[in-house]
Design a protein around this motif. Structure first.
Motif, short mmCIF file in Angstrom:
data_model
loop_
_atom_site.label_atom_id
_atom_site.label_comp_id
_atom_site.label_asym_id
_atom_site.label_seq_id
_atom_site.Cartn_x
_atom_site.Cartn_y
_atom_site.Cartn_z
N VAL A 99 0.85 -1.19 0.00
CA VAL A 99 0.00 0.00 0.00
C VAL A 99 0.89 1.24 0.00
N GLY A 100 0.82 2.01 -1.09
CA GLY A 100 1.59 3.24 -1.18
C GLY A 100 2.93 3.04 -1.86
N PHE A 101 2.96 3.23 -3.18
CA PHE A 101 4.21 3.15 -3.94
C PHE A 101 4.22 4.28 -4.95
N SER A 102 5.27 5.09 -4.94
CA SER A 102 5.36 6.17 -5.93
C SER A 102 6.73 6.16 -6.59
N LEU A 103 6.71 6.43 -7.87
CA LEU A 103 7.94 6.53 -8.67
C LEU A 103 7.78 7.77 -9.53
N THR A 104 8.54 8.83 -9.23
CA THR A 104 8.34 10.10 -9.92
C THR A 104 9.68 10.70 -10.35
N ASN A 105 9.62 11.40 -11.47
CA ASN A 105 10.78 12.14 -11.98
C ASN A 105 11.98 11.20 -12.19
N VAL A 106 11.83 10.31 -13.18
CA VAL A 106 12.88 9.33 -13.50
C VAL A 106 13.35 9.58 -14.92
N THR A 107 14.66 9.64 -15.11
CA THR A 107 15.23 9.84 -16.44
C THR A 107 16.36 8.86 -16.67
N GLY A 108 16.72 8.67 -17.97
CA GLY A 108 17.86 7.84 -18.29
C GLY A 108 17.52 6.72 -19.25
N THR A 109 18.31 5.65 -19.20
CA THR A 109 18.16 4.55 -20.13
C THR A 109 18.08 3.23 -19.38
N CYS A 110 17.21 2.33 -19.89
CA CYS A 110 17.09 1.00 -19.31
C CYS A 110 16.62 0.04 -20.40
N LYS A 111 16.86 -1.25 -20.19
CA LYS A 111 16.50 -2.26 -21.19
C LYS A 111 15.09 -2.80 -20.98
N SER A 112 14.56 -2.63 -19.79
CA SER A 112 13.21 -3.07 -19.48
C SER A 112 12.59 -2.07 -18.52
N GLY A 113 11.26 -1.98 -18.52
CA GLY A 113 10.59 -0.94 -17.76
C GLY A 113 10.18 -1.34 -16.36
N ILE A 114 8.91 -1.15 -16.05
CA ILE A 114 8.38 -1.27 -14.69
C ILE A 114 7.37 -2.42 -14.67
N THR A 115 7.56 -3.39 -13.79
CA THR A 115 6.57 -4.45 -13.60
C THR A 115 6.11 -4.43 -12.15
N LEU A 116 4.80 -4.33 -11.95
CA LEU A 116 4.22 -4.20 -10.62
C LEU A 116 3.10 -5.21 -10.43
N ALA A 117 3.01 -5.79 -9.23
CA ALA A 117 1.92 -6.70 -8.93
C ALA A 117 1.48 -6.52 -7.48
N ASN A 118 0.18 -6.65 -7.25
CA ASN A 118 -0.39 -6.65 -5.90
C ASN A 118 -0.03 -5.37 -5.14
N MET A 119 -0.48 -4.25 -5.68
CA MET A 119 -0.20 -2.95 -5.08
C MET A 119 -1.46 -2.08 -5.07
N ARG A 120 -1.52 -1.19 -4.08
CA ARG A 120 -2.59 -0.21 -3.98
C ARG A 120 -1.97 1.19 -3.84
N ASP A 121 -2.72 2.19 -4.27
CA ASP A 121 -2.29 3.59 -4.12
C ASP A 121 -0.93 3.82 -4.77
N VAL A 122 -0.81 3.41 -6.00
CA VAL A 122 0.42 3.60 -6.77
C VAL A 122 0.37 4.94 -7.48
N VAL A 123 1.51 5.62 -7.55
CA VAL A 123 1.64 6.85 -8.33
C VAL A 123 2.87 6.72 -9.21
#
Length: 477
Positions: A401-425
């Protein structure tokens, strides 16, 4: 030669508002840094002030008490007697001048500052007889093991400073004695201590944890160089810890935050709380730069990481981990202004399904499923990371409960995978170079998820069975 602050100066500083700084010790040379929680600061300062009264503040040179510093003679007795004399005279400074001091285990005392001058090295002997056997904390349990190279127990207002070196014997390798099962010596280990400062030194350890405060309060590690064949600094069930301006080159986690494992730690209930990590540079050859867990059975909370840089890691830059059977929680984790490159498995991984060993006495049932709450990551810069966020290993019975990911820059080979979360930003994530969708989810609600792909069920991790209730209720033993 700088001395401890006198009682009059201390009281004057207190009257000017110094008591509002929560981790400022009464001893100037201990240089306690500020932390975020002012609660309890006045009591800590009052205790520190009392501890500095009643005797002279001396400066003793270890060579005046028989230490040779020739690199051959065992100087343990001379070094320890100098520390003891300083303590019984009311405290002060023990100076280790330039030279190589071969020594076994040393014990620090309250109100004593060990000052290792530039050009001085404390070199651990390879003789296990030089390290007394004691009750030590190892992988979240109290067991029989060897005392650290430099240790303190039940002490207050002490520290280690100077530009010298603290180097463990390369002859003592590994973490556990294969013949006896006993834990091998840590480099620095402080148990149930208060108002501790370690500053400016170079430290080197072979195969065991390097620096290990456990059950401590008000501890500062500042401007250290930490070279280790295992973990760098393991903060274990401590309250109010500052790690600032340190450089790490380790074979396991650079920094690990812990609070014990299984029913023993869950029953004792000494969380790891209020940790401030700032201005550090991390290089790790085998695991993560910052690991939280997997020993989390008393809880880990209120952690701030800021202005730090990961230049290499075998796995992730940051790995927050636990498993069913630990119980408790990991909550209020904030990471801001963080640079990550060279982490072979990505920037961030979250896992409370299967990390770490199963305890002999695990916390059973739903109570044993650790809760993850309130994780914030902002102003993150990544360079060619394998994955930005891997967070599918979250227990569905206790969603994060409560996960935030903000203001991210740069390079990566794979993105964001999320499971079983609430109140994500998810907001203002501007990375390039990745294949597939930027965001993939399963059982996730919140903001910034528009257009997210659905995770293939075949790629979801297996959820372990709940820990069975024991026939007999656990008791400390």
């Amino acid at each position: 030669m700088r001395r401890f602050v006198g009682r009059r100066d201390f009281l004057k500083a207190a009257a000017q508002g110094a008591l509002a700084a929560p981790l400022v010790a009464s001893l100037e040379r201990l240089g306690m840094a500020q932390a975020a929680k002012p609660a309890g600061a006045a009591a800590a300062h009052a205790h520190a002030a009392k501890a500095t009264q009643g005797g002279p503040k001396v400066t003793l040179n270890v060579k005046d008490y028989g230490a040779t510093g020739d690199g051959k003679t065992n100087d343990t007795l001379a070094l320890q007697l100098t520390i003891e004399r300083c303590a019984v005279l009311g405290g002060g400074e023990v100076v280790v001048p330039a030279g190589d001091y071969s020594t076994g285990a040393l014990v620090l005392r309250g109100n004593v500052l060990l000052h290792i001058e530039d050009g001085a090295s404390l070199l651990g002997t390879g003789d296990m007889a030089d390290y007394p056997i004691a009750e030590v904390r190892w992988e979240g349990r109290w067991i029989k093991g060897y005392s650290a190279f430099i240790s303190a127990t039940d002490s207050e207002n002490f520290g280690i400073t100077g530009l010298g070196k603290i180097v463990a014997s390369p002859e003592i390798r590994g973490r556990v004695d294969r013949k006896t099962g006993m834990r091998l010596p840590a480099l620095l280990e402080f148990t149930n201590c208060r108002n501790v400062n370690v500053e400016n030194c170079f430290t080197s350890q072979s195969g065991m944890w390097s620096i290990h405060p456990v059950y401590c309060e008000n501890v500062t590690f500042k401007n250290l160089t930490v070279n280790s064949g295992a973990d760098g600094i393991d903060v274990d069930s401590c309250k109010h810890t500052v790690i600032d301006g340190c450089t790490f080159d380790t074979s396991d986690d650079c920094i690990s935050l812990k609070s014990g494992r299984g029913e023993e730690a869950n029953t004792i209930n000494r969380p790891c709380e209020d940790v401030r990590i700032s201005n550090c540079t991390f290089s790790d050859r085998f695991f993560a730069c910052i690991g939280i867990g997997s020993e989390t059975s008393a809880g880990v909370k209120d952690v701030v990481v800021e202005h730090c840089k990961c230049v290499s890691a075998r796995t992730q830059a940051i790995y927050i981990k636990s498993r069913p059977g630990r119980g408790a929680y990991v909550e209020n984790i904030s990471v801001n202004d963080f640079e990550a490159s060279g982490a072979k498995q990505g920037f961030l991984r979250l896992n409370n399904l299967n990390s770490g060993k199963v305890d002999e006495f695990s916390v059973p049932g739903d109570a044993g499923i650790p809760e993850f709450r309130n994780f914030k990551f902002s102003n993150i810069r990544v360079t060619d990371e394998a994955m930005l966020v891997q967070a599918t290993e979250i227990h569905p019975r206790k969603p994060l409960v409560g996960f935030s990911l903000t203001n991210v820059t740069g390079t990566c080979k794979s993105g964001i995978t999320l499971a079983n979360m609430r109140d994500v930003v998810i907001r203002n994530v501007k990375v390039t170079g990745f294949d597939g969708p930027l965001i993939s989810v399963d059982n996730v609600t919140g903001m910034g998820l528009a257009g997210a792909a659905k995770i293939d069920p075949a790629k979801m991790p297996k959820v372990p069975e709940a820990v069975a209730e024991p026939e007999k209720k656990y008791e400390l033993h």
